[in-house]
Write an enzyme that holds these catalytic residues in place. Sequence first.
Site, PDB file in Angstrom:
ATOM      1  N   SER A   1     -12.307 -38.039  38.426  1.00  0.00           N
ATOM      2  CA  SER A   1     -11.781 -37.379  39.559  1.00  0.00           C
ATOM      3  C   SER A   1     -10.926 -36.468  39.295  1.00  0.00           C
ATOM      4  O   SER A   1     -10.022 -36.842  38.505  1.00  0.00           O
ATOM      5  CB  SER A   1     -11.693 -38.527  40.559  1.00  0.00           C
ATOM      6  OG  SER A   1     -11.272 -38.038  41.896  1.00  0.00           O
TER       7      SER A   1
ATOM      8  N   TYR B   1     -13.265 -30.303  42.599  1.00  0.00           N
ATOM      9  CA  TYR B   1     -12.996 -29.513  43.728  1.00  0.00           C
ATOM     10  C   TYR B   1     -12.829 -27.993  43.501  1.00  0.00           C
ATOM     11  O   TYR B   1     -11.775 -27.640  42.820  1.00  0.00           O
ATOM     12  CB  TYR B   1     -12.046 -30.091  44.849  1.00  0.00           C
ATOM     13  CG  TYR B   1     -12.482 -31.429  45.101  1.00  0.00           C
ATOM     14  CD1 TYR B   1     -13.437 -31.668  46.137  1.00  0.00           C
ATOM     15  CD2 TYR B   1     -11.764 -32.795  44.729  1.00  0.00           C
ATOM     16  CE1 TYR B   1     -13.795 -32.926  46.817  1.00  0.00           C
ATOM     17  CE2 TYR B   1     -12.145 -33.930  45.061  1.00  0.00           C
ATOM     18  CZ  TYR B   1     -13.071 -33.998  46.289  1.00  0.00           C
ATOM     19  OH  TYR B   1     -13.630 -35.350  46.680  1.00  0.00           O
TER      20      TYR B   1
ATOM     21  N   THR C   1     -17.941 -31.515  43.816  1.00  0.00           N
ATOM     22  CA  THR C   1     -18.256 -32.175  44.760  1.00  0.00           C
ATOM     23  C   THR C   1     -18.318 -31.197  46.142  1.00  0.00           C
ATOM     24  O   THR C   1     -17.383 -30.486  46.448  1.00  0.00           O
ATOM     25  CB  THR C   1     -17.229 -33.184  45.188  1.00  0.00           C
ATOM     26  OG1 THR C   1     -17.277 -34.019  44.092  1.00  0.00           O
ATOM     27  CG2 THR C   1     -17.441 -34.182  46.577  1.00  0.00           C
TER      28      THR C   1
ATOM     29  N   LYS D   1     -22.708 -32.611  43.768  1.00  0.00           N
ATOM     30  CA  LYS D   1     -22.296 -33.880  44.287  1.00  0.00           C
ATOM     31  C   LYS D   1     -22.373 -33.877  45.751  1.00  0.00           C
ATOM     32  O   LYS D   1     -21.351 -33.196  46.003  1.00  0.00           O
ATOM     33  CB  LYS D   1     -21.490 -34.787  43.427  1.00  0.00           C
ATOM     34  CG  LYS D   1     -21.039 -36.172  44.127  1.00  0.00           C
ATOM     35  CD  LYS D   1     -20.172 -36.735  43.385  1.00  0.00           C
ATOM     36  CE  LYS D   1     -19.909 -38.130  43.563  1.00  0.00           C
ATOM     37  NZ  LYS D   1     -19.011 -38.339  44.916  1.00  0.00           N
TER      38      LYS D   1
ATOM     39  N   HIS E   1     -21.091 -39.669  49.727  1.00  0.00           N
ATOM     40  CA  HIS E   1     -19.431 -39.914  49.288  1.00  0.00           C
ATOM     41  C   HIS E   1     -19.237 -41.470  49.782  1.00  0.00           C
ATOM     42  O   HIS E   1     -18.175 -41.741  49.859  1.00  0.00           O
ATOM     43  CB  HIS E   1     -18.639 -39.228  49.956  1.00  0.00           C
ATOM     44  CG  HIS E   1     -17.368 -38.476  49.366  1.00  0.00           C
ATOM     45  ND1 HIS E   1     -17.154 -37.348  48.781  1.00  0.00           N
ATOM     46  CD2 HIS E   1     -16.216 -39.362  48.827  1.00  0.00           C
ATOM     47  CE1 HIS E   1     -15.946 -37.385  48.282  1.00  0.00           C
ATOM     48  NE2 HIS E   1     -15.388 -38.288  48.396  1.00  0.00           N
TER      49      HIS E   1
HETATM   50  C1  LIG Z   1     -12.082 -44.959  46.717  1.00  0.00           C
HETATM   51  C2  LIG Z   1     -13.062 -43.924  46.605  1.00  0.00           C
HETATM   52  C3  LIG Z   1     -12.555 -42.718  46.049  1.00  0.00           C
HETATM   53  C4  LIG Z   1     -13.380 -41.502  46.162  1.00  0.00           C
HETATM   54  N1  LIG Z   1     -12.909 -40.419  45.480  1.00  0.00           N
HETATM   55  C5  LIG Z   1     -14.024 -39.512  45.111  1.00  0.00           C
HETATM   56  C6  LIG Z   1     -13.350 -38.398  44.627  1.00  0.00           C
HETATM   57  O1  LIG Z   1     -12.317 -38.137  44.246  1.00  0.00           O
HETATM   58  N2  LIG Z   1     -14.463 -37.300  44.433  1.00  0.00           N
HETATM   59  C7  LIG Z   1     -15.648 -37.594  44.809  1.00  0.00           C
HETATM   60  O2  LIG Z   1     -16.468 -36.694  44.350  1.00  0.00           O
HETATM   61  N3  LIG Z   1     -16.061 -38.436  45.430  1.00  0.00           N
HETATM   62  C8  LIG Z   1     -15.311 -39.755  45.539  1.00  0.00           C
HETATM   63  N4  LIG Z   1     -15.543 -40.939  45.886  1.00  0.00           N
HETATM   64  C9  LIG Z   1     -17.252 -41.236  46.280  1.00  0.00           C
HETATM   65  C10 LIG Z   1     -17.810 -41.687  44.894  1.00  0.00           C
HETATM   66  O3  LIG Z   1     -17.926 -40.758  43.928  1.00  0.00           O
HETATM   67  C11 LIG Z   1     -19.157 -42.160  45.269  1.00  0.00           C
HETATM   68  O4  LIG Z   1     -19.824 -41.172  45.877  1.00  0.00           O
HETATM   69  C12 LIG Z   1     -19.373 -43.508  46.000  1.00  0.00           C
HETATM   70  O5  LIG Z   1     -18.326 -44.311  46.046  1.00  0.00           O
HETATM   71  C13 LIG Z   1     -20.516 -44.014  45.715  1.00  0.00           C
HETATM   72  O6  LIG Z   1     -20.725 -45.363  46.585  1.00  0.00           O
HETATM   73  P1  LIG Z   1     -20.413 -46.713  46.331  1.00  0.00           P
HETATM   74  O7  LIG Z   1     -18.899 -47.018  46.356  1.00  0.00           O
HETATM   75  O8  LIG Z   1     -21.001 -47.571  47.256  1.00  0.00           O
HETATM   76  O9  LIG Z   1     -21.011 -46.930  44.998  1.00  0.00           O
HETATM   77  C14 LIG Z   1     -14.767 -42.035  46.037  1.00  0.00           C
HETATM   78  C15 LIG Z   1     -15.159 -43.339  46.790  1.00  0.00           C
HETATM   79  C16 LIG Z   1     -14.244 -44.123  46.957  1.00  0.00           C
HETATM   80  C17 LIG Z   1     -14.879 -45.661  47.266  1.00  0.00           C
END
Ligand SMILES: Cc1cc2nc3c(=O)[nH]c(=O)nc-3n(C[C@H](O)[C@H](O)[C@H](O)COP(=O)(O)O)c2cc1C
Length: 357
Positions: A107, A130, A156, A232, A256
């Site tokens: 990330s 981003y 994203t 994404k 997300h």
């Molecule tokens: C704590 C947390 C932080 C996240 N941070 C980002 C991020 O910085 N960038 C991003 O594109 N997605 C982020 N996501 C989304 C994840 O990439 C992903 O789409 C999502 O967690 C998938 O679902 P799941 O947690 O049910 O497996 C984040 C998700 C969580 C849970």
Amino acid sequence: VDDALTLADVERLAADRLPRAALDYYASGADDEVTLRRNRAAFEARALYPRVLVDVARVDPSTTALGTPLPMPVLVAPTAFHRLAHPDGEAGTARGAGAAGVPMILSTLATMSVEEVAAAATGPLWFQLYIFKDRGATRALVDRVVAAGCRALVLTVDAPVIARRDRDARNGFSLPPELGLANLPAAGAATPAGERTHGGVAGVFADYLDPSVTWRDLDWLAAQTRLPIVLKGIHRADDAVRSVDHGARAIVVSNHGGRQLDGAVASLDALPPIAAAVDGRVELYVDGGVRRGTDVVKALALGARAVLLGRPILWGLAVGGDRGVARVLGMLREELERAMALCGAPTVAAIDRSLVG
Ligand SMILES: Cc1cc2nc3c(=O)[nH]c(=O)nc-3n(C[C@H](O)[C@H](O)[C@H](O)COP(=O)(O)O)c2cc1C
């Protein structure tokens, strides 16, 4: 973590161990968490139609994503702030993913720099980006990502603004000041992170995000780099087709993890119309609620080439550092191989639409 039998066990172990505010930051979704629940419900609602009397003495879940070999159709999703889970942070996650042979998508909001994580990584690394208001800073970060050896850029697109997560707001969540955001433009890497803001990460990061980004900026980004670009956060068939037209090489069908627009469609339900619309012209991945080997089979049957795993990786990291991450991926792999055998699908190519209803 060795005693855990399922990903849900690891989540329970992590919940016992993490401070409340960190646990809530990882676990929560936006607003009423309707989409967060919907992601899981969509997997549970789908039924499998197993094929019988197929030779499954040998099951091979290996595949590729953008030419990167995968031992199974799984990638580590980009998630923020790994040092909240474990002192090894993103470096620990990278080692755990590498031990399982699974690529990690790092990330932008990592608590370690892309250079540090690349130095620790034992497997392929992709980078989640981003587009910042400051395009020069965006460009500089892309240059660092390329120099560090990352193999793909995951842009994203579902976060023009950051949603509010009520649990974070109530906890007054903020990133502890000693954990900097080493990939943000230098001026902001340290200071805003310590501010207490309601809305948590919004305060840390909102100033950098550019809510005016459009398809034209995607063209700009594509002109800055030869790395393949993955979009994404696509929910709609028309946006998926546009992604193809603008040169994206892959799409992550994703909401997300229920953390952006609450009320958005479950990602698994968004997948079939997108698969029909792009018709094999780009690779499709899906994330949100994948917790079992059978979930991976369902995602592939509905048109995904691979899934991304978000929170379970954070739970593994919290419980056991790199070993915890590797254990989570190992359990998922065992479950996937068993699910493929029971479905009469000894290879990923044999997982077709007829397996799921
Ligand atoms: C704590 C947390 C932080 C996240 N941070 C980002 C991020 O910085 N960038 C991003 O594109 N997605 C982020 N996501 C989304 C994840 O990439 C992903 O789409 C999502 O967690 C998938 O679902 P799941 O947690 O049910 O497996 C984040 C998700 C969580 C849970």
